[in-house]
Scaffold this motif. Structure first.
Motif, short mmCIF file in Angstrom:
data_model
loop_
_atom_site.label_atom_id
_atom_site.label_comp_id
_atom_site.label_asym_id
_atom_site.label_seq_id
_atom_site.Cartn_x
_atom_site.Cartn_y
_atom_site.Cartn_z
N LYS A 302 36.57 41.73 -34.83
CA LYS A 302 37.39 42.04 -33.66
C LYS A 302 36.52 42.24 -32.40
O LYS A 302 36.93 41.91 -31.30
CB LYS A 302 38.21 43.31 -33.92
N THR A 303 35.31 42.77 -32.60
CA THR A 303 34.46 43.06 -31.44
C THR A 303 34.17 41.79 -30.62
O THR A 303 34.20 41.82 -29.39
CB THR A 303 33.11 43.66 -31.90
N LEU A 304 33.91 40.72 -31.33
CA LEU A 304 33.59 39.48 -30.64
C LEU A 304 34.79 38.97 -29.84
O LEU A 304 34.65 38.48 -28.71
CB LEU A 304 33.15 38.44 -31.68
N GLN A 332 27.58 52.19 -30.54
CA GLN A 332 27.43 50.99 -31.35
C GLN A 332 27.98 49.76 -30.64
O GLN A 332 27.34 48.71 -30.60
CB GLN A 332 28.19 51.21 -32.66
N HIS A 333 29.15 49.90 -30.06
CA HIS A 333 29.73 48.78 -29.29
C HIS A 333 28.81 48.37 -28.15
O HIS A 333 28.61 47.19 -27.89
CB HIS A 333 31.08 49.18 -28.71
N TYR A 334 28.29 49.38 -27.48
CA TYR A 334 27.43 49.12 -26.34
C TYR A 334 26.23 48.28 -26.76
O TYR A 334 25.92 47.24 -26.18
CB TYR A 334 26.99 50.46 -25.73
N ILE A 396 41.13 48.99 -26.05
CA ILE A 396 41.09 50.28 -26.72
C ILE A 396 40.86 50.04 -28.20
O ILE A 396 41.66 49.38 -28.85
CB ILE A 396 42.41 51.03 -26.47
N ASP A 397 39.74 50.54 -28.68
CA ASP A 397 39.40 50.30 -30.08
C ASP A 397 39.87 51.46 -30.93
O ASP A 397 39.84 52.60 -30.50
CB ASP A 397 37.88 50.14 -30.22
N GLU A 398 40.28 51.17 -32.16
CA GLU A 398 40.71 52.19 -33.10
C GLU A 398 41.79 53.04 -32.45
O GLU A 398 41.72 54.26 -32.42
CB GLU A 398 39.55 53.08 -33.54
N GLN A 399 42.75 52.36 -31.98
CA GLN A 399 43.85 52.89 -31.19
C GLN A 399 44.43 54.22 -31.63
O GLN A 399 44.73 55.08 -30.83
CB GLN A 399 44.92 51.81 -31.18
MG MG Z 1 35.37 47.49 -35.17
#
Ligand code: MG
Ligand code: ADP
Length: 698
Positions: A302-304, A332-334, A396-399
């Protein structure tokens, strides 16, 4: 209907102010309507009478006709109880009370015909019924009309004489007092088309069914109503939003996207990723504001997809931001995104609660001026001081960890309302998604990147540790890394942390040749970061943690996940944790370690885990086992899911039907202005009328 909805329950004969208060605080029953829709949770067949000589251990609730032959007070103190010997000519049993003994002796008489109702249990050689329902035989008509409803009650309700039986009486009085027909909520044309019972008939039958067949029809009608109006509301909201909110048009796919796609993409997108990116592109170019939910299993990439979407915003001279629920995950995302964008001229920044003041003072103006193009962070993003020059896309991740209200704050940060992409941590069941996020468009990544070996999941009892340790040693010697996770359950944090710390000491002793590190929520974030980095860089071979690593950590070389006290985790949590491994090319393992004594539910949960790797399947099982009330634990604010009769685990077909129908209606008549839909509009207004307007952009 309005009448019933506005009429306070305290006006019902037999309620009064005191009990009205208890009904409100304990069962949320404030109006006549609330009581009417306080549905029974089960029914018991009282059309049949048993003989005492027929009683056996297997019988559930039964009904007997007979007489009390004598009373007897026995025992002392807490064991003091009243026994009534009851006989019907075929044998005798004991009726037993521990409470209100004097009232009972006073109220019931020897040698008068009674109907007894209750669950017999064997006590030595004789059967007993504890706290039975007793009726005079002359009352037979009112009470023994076949299926008798049972209502949920709390201790507090029972203390105020609001037992299931009293609720039954109250509903009975209410239905009698309504006088006339309960107003219909569906227009005539729908009733005809759907062949459903009229609302009046359905409500009467759900409490006092004329027959099992009628009960079925009543339940269908009420389930349909419940789901249909939710869908109508959500779809109307979605349509109205699209009509009202223009959304910045991302018309071009420009250099950022193209350069990244051609030159920096480290691997081929999966077909599912390609499809979803296309869906998002179409939304962003449509001229309407996008509100999309992205579902995908752990590790589906999903990140990509998020990054590609952000590049589209940049191509159209907008900024993008991504908000994650924890600092670890934001960090981590950063780093992931910096790595992906390495070599491209894009300004990315990280803003969290622990960003230093000096750094923050530099960042804020750079965000406000538009110099920073991609901002990643935690809740810190929605603080007052943050504002954007032109925020085009908010991800918004992990909503589920954010409330609607919190998210809505993001929209106020920029001159134009941004497009919104919400990503879930693990899949949620289709029916739940349709109900909780039914106003969002949904994209699904239903494919994992190629070359992944399915994770092998194994269940072991914790008295077989030696074997586990030698397996871990063997894996680490082969170059792999290992996670060991301990539960952290609210209310038992103290002993949970102790378990982790003891485990940590123990592992250091057992594996002196390796480096073991530890992270948990009580550590300072700097400390946490240092420990985490040891593992990420491969300096530590074993990472021991509480569930803080649950969200998002990505270390492809880690191939073993050991979950201690696995019986204490929920299914989706177990699956989420398992998703931390299986990210590299090596065979990965998830080892569920549990106590030897397991109840049926827990055993089943662990069995599901060992037999399936598919997050969508697991989410469905989780829903079946726990019900949506538990699962939902998600939307902390905003509209919770308050279903009174429909069950998302078993009523999927009704839901789909209701949604399709609602959709057809909204397509033809988005504002429900036509005469034939007037009732629908009124009902929606009564149900959702006073919601706050930030809903518009949730
Ligand atoms: Mg993820
Ligand atoms: P999640 O959906 O759980 O957020 P991630 O975005 O963290 O998943 O991706 C999981 C891993 O898969 C990452 O290491 C990522 O780089 C990798 N990945 C993502 N897309 C692909 C792909 N198309 N091919 C190969 N690996 C991929």
């Amino acid at each position: 209907m309005l009448e019933l909805e506005n009429r306070s329950i305290s006006y019902l004969p037999g309620v009064g102010l005191k009990r009205a208060e208890v009904l409100a605080s304990e069962a949320n029953i404030r109006s006549f309507w609330d009581l009417l829709t306080y549905y029974p949770y089960k029914y018991i067949d009282r059309s049949r009478f048993y003989k005492i000589c027929e009683i056996n251990d297997a019988l559930p609730y039964i009904q007997l006709k007979g007489k009390i032959t004598s009373f007897e007070l026995v025992g002392e103190g807490r064991a003091r109880r009243l026994i009534a010997h009851f006989s019907d000519g075929t044998g005798s049993i004991n009726l037993v009370w521990f409470k209100a003994l004097h009232l009972i002796v006073h109220y019931y008489k020897v040698d008068i015909p009674y109907i007894i109702f209750g669950k017999p249990t064997r006590f030595g050689s004789i059967y007993e019924i504890l706290h039975p329902d007793i009726d005079h035989e002359s009352n037979e008509e009112q009470v023994s009309g076949g299926l008798v409803p049972f209502y949920n009650t709390s201790e507090k309700m029972k203390k105020s004489q609001l037992s299931s039986r009293s609720l039954q009486d109250l509903v009975f009085i209410l239905l009698k007092n309504i006088g006339g027909v309960i107003p219909e909520s569906l227009p005539e044309y729908l009733l005809q088309q759907l062949h459903l019972l009229p609302l009046d008939e359905a409500l009467r039958n759900i409490h006092f069914p004329e027959s099992t067949e009628k009960l079925k029809q009543a339940s269908l009608r009420l389930k349909f109503d419940e789901l249909f109006f939710i869908q109508l509301h959500l779809l109307q909201k979605s349509v109205n939003r699209k009509r009202r909110l223009k959304g910045i048009v991302f018309s071009t796919v420009g250099d950022y996207f193209n350069t990244f796609y051609r030159e920096h993409l480290p691997f081929q997108l999966t077909n599912a990723q390609k499809r979803v990116v296309k869906e998002i592109r179409a939304d962003l170019g449509s001229g309407h504001q996008m509100n999309r939910l992205l579902q995908g299993d752990v590790g589906s990439g999903k990140t990509l997809v998020a990054l590609l979407s952000m590049l589209l915003a940049l191509d159209n001279h907008c900024q993008a931001c991504m908000m994650a629920p924890t600092e670890i995950l934001a960090g981590q995302h950063y780093h992931t995104i910096l790595r992906f964008l390495n070599g491209m001229d894009i300004r990315v920044a990280l803003l969290t609660g622990s960003t230093k003041k000096r750094e923050r003072e530099k960042l804020l103006p750079a965000i406000a001026s538009g110099e920073i193009q991609i901002l990643i962070g935690t809740h810190a993003l929605i603080e007052e001081t943050v504002s954007f020059a032109s925020l085009g896309l908010a991800i918004i991740d992990e909503q589920h960890r954010f409330g609607v209200e919190q998210r809505a704050k993001l929209w106020t940060k920029s001159p134009v309302i941004p497009h919104v992409l919400v990503m879930t941590a693990t899949p949620i069941p289709r029916t739940l998604a349709m109900t909780l996020y039914g106003d969002l468009d949904i994209s699904v990544i239903d494919e994992l990147p190629p070359g992944r070996k399915p994770i092998k999941t194994i269940h072991r009892f914790d008295n077989h540790k030696a074997e586990l340790f030698s397996f871990l040693r063997q894996q680490i010697q082969a170059g792999r890394q290992v996670y060991v996770v301990y539960p952290l359950i609210e209310g038992s944090e103290k002993s949970d942390y102790k378990n982790l710390e003891e485990g940590f000491e123990n592992f250091k002793k057992i594996f002196p040749e390796f480096t073991v590190c530890m992270v948990h929520g009580r550590m300072k974030s700097v400390e946490k970061e240092t420990e985490m980095q040891k593992f990420v860089k491969g300096e530590a071979q074993i990472l021991m943690a509480t569930t803080v690593i649950e969200v998002g950590v990505d270390v492809p070389n880690a191939s073993v996940m050991v979950i201690e006290s696995a019986e204490r985790f929920g299914l989706s949590q177990l699956h989420q944790l398992r998703g931390r491994v299986g990210r590299g090319a090596e065979q990965s393992y998830c080892i569920l370690v549990s106590d030897y004594n397991l109840n049926d539910d827990t055993r089943k949960r662990l069995d599901i885990m060992t037999s399936s790797n598919n997050g969508f399947v697991i989410a469905e099982e989780d829903l079946k086992m726990r019900g949506h009330g538990e699962l939902e634990g998600t939307r902390q604010s905003g509209e919770g899911l308050d279903l009174k009769i429909a069950d998302l685990a078993s009523d999927g077909q009704i839901l789909q039907y209701a949604r399709d129908l609602a959709n057809n209606i909204i397509i033809r008549d988005p504002l429900l202005e036509s005469d034939q839909n007037r009732l629908l509009k009124e009902k929606l207004k009564a149900q959702y009328g006073n919601r706050i307007n930030w809903e518009l952009v949730s």
